[in-house]
Write a protein that holds these residues in place. Structure first.
Motif, short mmCIF file in Angstrom:
data_model
loop_
_atom_site.label_atom_id
_atom_site.label_comp_id
_atom_site.label_asym_id
_atom_site.label_seq_id
_atom_site.Cartn_x
_atom_site.Cartn_y
_atom_site.Cartn_z
N PHE A 177 0.75 -1.34 -0.21
CA PHE A 177 -0.01 -0.10 -0.05
C PHE A 177 1.00 1.49 0.12
CE2 PHE A 177 -2.61 -3.28 2.14
CZ PHE A 177 -3.74 -3.30 1.31
N GLY A 178 2.18 1.18 0.30
CA GLY A 178 2.79 2.39 0.43
C GLY A 178 2.94 3.11 1.94
N ALA A 179 3.92 3.80 2.07
CA ALA A 179 4.06 4.46 3.28
C ALA A 179 2.52 5.64 3.65
CB ALA A 179 5.38 5.31 3.57
N VAL A 180 2.49 6.13 2.39
CA VAL A 180 1.15 7.02 2.74
C VAL A 180 0.05 6.07 2.04
CG1 VAL A 180 0.22 9.27 1.39
CG2 VAL A 180 2.96 8.98 1.88
N SER A 181 -0.80 5.75 3.08
CA SER A 181 -1.75 4.82 2.92
C SER A 181 -2.81 4.92 4.29
CB SER A 181 -1.38 3.47 2.34
OG SER A 181 -0.75 2.60 3.24
N GLU A 182 -3.95 4.50 4.22
CA GLU A 182 -4.80 4.42 5.34
C GLU A 182 -4.29 3.07 5.94
OE1 GLU A 182 -8.97 4.58 4.22
OE2 GLU A 182 -8.79 7.02 3.93
N GLU A 183 -3.71 2.19 5.43
CA GLU A 183 -3.43 0.75 5.79
C GLU A 183 -2.41 1.37 6.77
OE1 GLU A 183 -5.89 -0.08 2.40
OE2 GLU A 183 -4.26 1.32 2.70
N THR A 184 -1.35 1.93 6.37
CA THR A 184 -0.09 2.03 6.97
C THR A 184 -0.27 3.10 8.27
OG1 THR A 184 1.33 2.07 5.21
CG2 THR A 184 2.08 3.36 7.09
N ALA A 185 -1.31 4.05 8.09
CA ALA A 185 -1.70 4.90 9.11
C ALA A 185 -2.47 4.10 10.24
CB ALA A 185 -2.57 6.00 8.76
N MET A 186 -3.32 3.31 9.80
CA MET A 186 -4.01 2.47 11.17
C MET A 186 -2.89 1.56 11.98
SD MET A 186 -7.80 1.42 9.50
CE MET A 186 -7.22 0.63 7.99
N GLU A 187 -2.05 1.08 10.99
CA GLU A 187 -0.98 0.05 11.50
C GLU A 187 0.09 0.94 12.64
OE1 GLU A 187 1.13 -2.73 9.48
OE2 GLU A 187 -0.59 -3.57 8.53
N MET A 188 0.20 2.26 12.19
CA MET A 188 1.08 3.08 12.93
C MET A 188 0.29 3.53 14.33
SD MET A 188 2.33 5.78 10.13
CE MET A 188 3.10 7.02 10.95
N ALA A 189 -0.89 3.74 14.21
CA ALA A 189 -1.78 4.35 15.39
C ALA A 189 -1.73 2.93 16.29
CB ALA A 189 -3.19 4.69 15.06
N GLY A 190 -2.12 1.76 15.71
CA GLY A 190 -1.93 0.55 16.60
C GLY A 190 -0.93 0.30 17.19
N GLY A 191 0.10 0.51 16.51
CA GLY A 191 1.48 0.29 16.88
C GLY A 191 1.85 1.18 18.18
N ALA A 192 1.55 2.45 17.88
CA ALA A 192 1.69 3.30 18.97
C ALA A 192 0.95 3.15 20.23
CB ALA A 192 1.12 4.68 18.55
N THR A 203 -9.51 -0.96 18.22
CA THR A 203 -10.21 -0.52 17.05
C THR A 203 -9.48 0.34 16.60
OG1 THR A 203 -12.09 -0.93 18.44
CG2 THR A 203 -12.31 0.47 16.46
N THR A 204 -9.39 0.47 15.08
CA THR A 204 -8.69 1.29 14.17
C THR A 204 -9.59 2.01 13.27
OG1 THR A 204 -7.75 -0.22 12.87
CG2 THR A 204 -6.57 0.52 14.77
N ARG A 205 -9.36 3.12 12.84
CA ARG A 205 -10.01 3.76 11.79
C ARG A 205 -9.28 4.65 11.03
NH1 ARG A 205 -13.30 0.60 13.28
NH2 ARG A 205 -15.38 0.95 13.99
N ALA A 206 -9.48 4.99 9.70
CA ALA A 206 -8.66 5.91 9.11
C ALA A 206 -9.41 6.86 8.14
CB ALA A 206 -7.78 5.00 8.03
N VAL A 207 -8.70 8.16 7.75
CA VAL A 207 -9.17 9.02 7.02
C VAL A 207 -8.19 9.53 6.23
CG1 VAL A 207 -10.59 11.18 7.15
CG2 VAL A 207 -10.86 9.71 8.96
N THR A 208 -8.47 9.79 4.87
CA THR A 208 -7.60 10.62 4.16
C THR A 208 -8.20 11.90 3.71
OG1 THR A 208 -6.66 8.51 3.40
CG2 THR A 208 -6.28 10.83 1.94
N LYS A 209 -7.17 12.95 3.67
CA LYS A 209 -7.48 14.17 3.29
C LYS A 209 -6.51 14.82 2.60
CE LYS A 209 -10.03 17.04 4.89
NZ LYS A 209 -11.36 17.56 4.51
N VAL A 210 -6.80 15.51 1.34
CA VAL A 210 -5.79 16.46 0.54
C VAL A 210 -5.83 17.89 1.12
CG1 VAL A 210 -4.95 16.85 -1.58
CG2 VAL A 210 -5.92 14.60 -1.11
N PHE A 211 -4.74 18.45 1.34
CA PHE A 211 -4.64 19.86 1.73
C PHE A 211 -3.98 20.53 0.70
CE2 PHE A 211 -4.65 17.10 5.65
CZ PHE A 211 -5.77 17.77 6.21
#
Length: 166
Positions: free
Chosen positions: A74-89, A132-140
């Motif tokens: 999925f790449g470093a910039v992905s919802e999947e990575t973001a959720m794993e980062m949060a869960g890992g934290a 529980t994990t959730r993800a959101v993507t935004k473009v700024f």
């Protein structure tokens, strides 16, 4: 720090304190700005446990247990990575709620389907015996500093939205 960010960080701290929860941040594109925003609030040691700045993929894997397969697929910039980062934290801290940021702040780094300004946010919280994990993507819009500042503000406000109904 902007007034809206200060207000959001204070409000987040009040919510976390009300639940007797601790916060952890896992940051890539924001490079510690989210952790700085929450620690700008006096008394944040009562509700902020720690922050991880994991800019490289190696750091994401070592410190936050992001899977090599997730990064490859999925790449470093992905919802999947973001959720794993949060869960890992959460797994690597004493926190009850975690926020993660990973994105393309610019000016370069865009790839097809992932423009400059795209930031993926991961949110994780302890729920019963699990997480529980959730993800959101935004473009700024904006330059690098504007994208990073907007990402911090969005992360704070989104965390509030996830915590408030609980």
């Amino acid at each position: 720090m902007s007034d809206t960010r200060t207000i959001a960080a204070q409000r987040l701290g009040n919510l976390l304190s009300g639940h007797e929860w601790m916060l952890a941040c896992a940051e890539s594109c924001t490079g510690g700005l989210l952790s700085a925003a929450v620690t700008d609030v006096a008394g944040s040691s009562q509700w902020f446990d720690r922050g991880f700045v994991t800019y490289s993929n190696t750091a994401k894997m070592e410190q936050l247990r992001v899977g090599a397969d997730t990064l490859e697929r999925f790449g470093a910039v992905s919802e999947e990575t973001a959720m794993e980062m949060a869960g890992g934290a959460l797994a690597a801290s004493h926190a009850d709620f975690a926020v993660a940021t990973t994105g393309i702040a610019g000016p370069g780094g865009a790839v097809p389907g992932k423009p400059v300004g795209m930031v993926c946010f991961g949110f994780a919280w302890r729920s019963g015996p699990g997480i529980t994990t959730r993800a959101v993507t935004k473009v700024f819009e904006g330059d690098r500093a504007q994208v990073r500042a907007a990402a911090v503000e969005f992360a704070l406000n989104s965390a509030i939205e996830f915590i408030e109904p609980r």
